[in-house]
Design a protein around this motif. Sequence first.
Motif, PDB file in Angstrom:
ATOM      1  N   LEU A   1      45.012 -23.997 103.919  1.00  0.00           N
ATOM      2  CA  LEU A   1      46.245 -23.551 104.560  1.00  0.00           C
ATOM      3  C   LEU A   1      45.960 -22.417 105.537  1.00  0.00           C
ATOM      4  O   LEU A   1      46.477 -22.402 106.655  1.00  0.00           O
TER       5      LEU A   1
ATOM      6  N   THR B   1      51.428 -31.651 104.287  1.00  0.00           N
ATOM      7  CA  THR B   1      52.415 -31.534 103.215  1.00  0.00           C
ATOM      8  C   THR B   1      53.616 -30.725 103.703  1.00  0.00           C
ATOM      9  O   THR B   1      53.533 -30.017 104.720  1.00  0.00           O
TER      10      THR B   1
ATOM     11  N   LYS C   1      54.703 -28.089 102.346  1.00  0.00           N
ATOM     12  CA  LYS C   1      54.282 -26.687 102.251  1.00  0.00           C
ATOM     13  C   LYS C   1      53.479 -26.288 103.489  1.00  0.00           C
ATOM     14  O   LYS C   1      53.693 -25.216 104.065  1.00  0.00           O
ATOM     15  N   GLU C   2      52.553 -27.128 103.909  1.00  0.00           N
ATOM     16  CA  GLU C   2      51.763 -26.845 105.113  1.00  0.00           C
ATOM     17  C   GLU C   2      52.652 -26.802 106.350  1.00  0.00           C
ATOM     18  O   GLU C   2      52.487 -25.931 107.206  1.00  0.00           O
TER      19      GLU C   2
ATOM     20  N   ALA D   1      55.788 -25.989 106.453  1.00  0.00           N
ATOM     21  CA  ALA D   1      56.562 -24.738 106.412  1.00  0.00           C
ATOM     22  C   ALA D   1      55.712 -23.580 106.918  1.00  0.00           C
ATOM     23  O   ALA D   1      56.192 -22.724 107.672  1.00  0.00           O
ATOM     24  N   ALA D   2      54.446 -23.534 106.532  1.00  0.00           N
ATOM     25  CA  ALA D   2      53.550 -22.466 106.990  1.00  0.00           C
ATOM     26  C   ALA D   2      53.258 -22.587 108.479  1.00  0.00           C
ATOM     27  O   ALA D   2      53.199 -21.575 109.192  1.00  0.00           O
TER      28      ALA D   2
ATOM     29  N   ASN E   1      63.150 -22.276 104.972  1.00  0.00           N
ATOM     30  CA  ASN E   1      62.204 -23.357 104.697  1.00  0.00           C
ATOM     31  C   ASN E   1      60.915 -22.803 104.097  1.00  0.00           C
ATOM     32  O   ASN E   1      60.394 -23.347 103.124  1.00  0.00           O
ATOM     33  N   ALA E   2      60.417 -21.720 104.639  1.00  0.00           N
ATOM     34  CA  ALA E   2      59.204 -21.107 104.096  1.00  0.00           C
ATOM     35  C   ALA E   2      59.428 -20.636 102.666  1.00  0.00           C
ATOM     36  O   ALA E   2      58.574 -20.826 101.787  1.00  0.00           O
TER      37      ALA E   2
ATOM     38  N   GLU F   1      61.397 -21.820 100.496  1.00  0.00           N
ATOM     39  CA  GLU F   1      61.477 -22.946  99.554  1.00  0.00           C
ATOM     40  C   GLU F   1      60.102 -23.278  98.988  1.00  0.00           C
ATOM     41  O   GLU F   1      60.002 -23.831  97.888  1.00  0.00           O
ATOM     42  N   HIS F   2      59.061 -22.944  99.725  1.00  0.00           N
ATOM     43  CA  HIS F   2      57.695 -23.312  99.335  1.00  0.00           C
ATOM     44  C   HIS F   2      56.833 -22.142  98.880  1.00  0.00           C
ATOM     45  O   HIS F   2      55.802 -22.352  98.243  1.00  0.00           O
ATOM     46  N   PHE F   3      57.261 -20.921  99.213  1.00  0.00           N
ATOM     47  CA  PHE F   3      56.436 -19.745  98.931  1.00  0.00           C
ATOM     48  C   PHE F   3      57.274 -18.644  98.281  1.00  0.00           C
ATOM     49  O   PHE F   3      58.407 -18.393  98.702  1.00  0.00           O
TER      50      PHE F   3
ATOM     51  N   GLU G   1      53.870 -14.545  98.293  1.00  0.00           N
ATOM     52  CA  GLU G   1      53.130 -15.511  99.120  1.00  0.00           C
ATOM     53  C   GLU G   1      53.609 -15.459 100.572  1.00  0.00           C
ATOM     54  O   GLU G   1      52.796 -15.533 101.499  1.00  0.00           O
TER      55      GLU G   1
END
Length: 148
Positions: A34, A82, A84-85, A87-88, A110-111, A113-115, A119
């Motif tokens: 990531l 993914t 997650k990716e 979103a990053a 959105n970020a 939601e994954h982190f 993080e």
Amino acid sequence: MNTRINHQQVSPEVYNTMLKLEGFIASSGLDHTLYELIKIRASQINGCAFCLDMHITKLRSMGESSQRVDLVSVWREVPFYTAKEKAALELTEAVTLISKAGVPDDVYRNAREHFSENEFMTIIMAINTINSWNRIAISTGMFPAAQV
């Protein structure tokens, strides 16, 4: 092409400070793949050939597929990343181009939601770090080594 300044020789303190940021991120638990994707996307946006070459090479050496490495710039249009990716990468674009629109609420949500909050802050530091490296490399005239 000639490098304008060898920043490591001229100011080891600056270089060592940047390495401390890298050390923090490396020890944070942030996924290495990531982080390399973040580095590639920011370097593409900033036009940093030196950093782009370095991080594409690194991601390939980590065993990443050519498609995932080659298509980071069009991550929205392909199914190889993914959620997650993505979103990053979206956050990377917003922070790198922060003067255009800040970090919009939907990008933040959105970020998040994954982190986790922690993080999220680590990713912000990762984005800031590669943006700093890009600016150092571009300002001092760094370029990729010729490979014959």
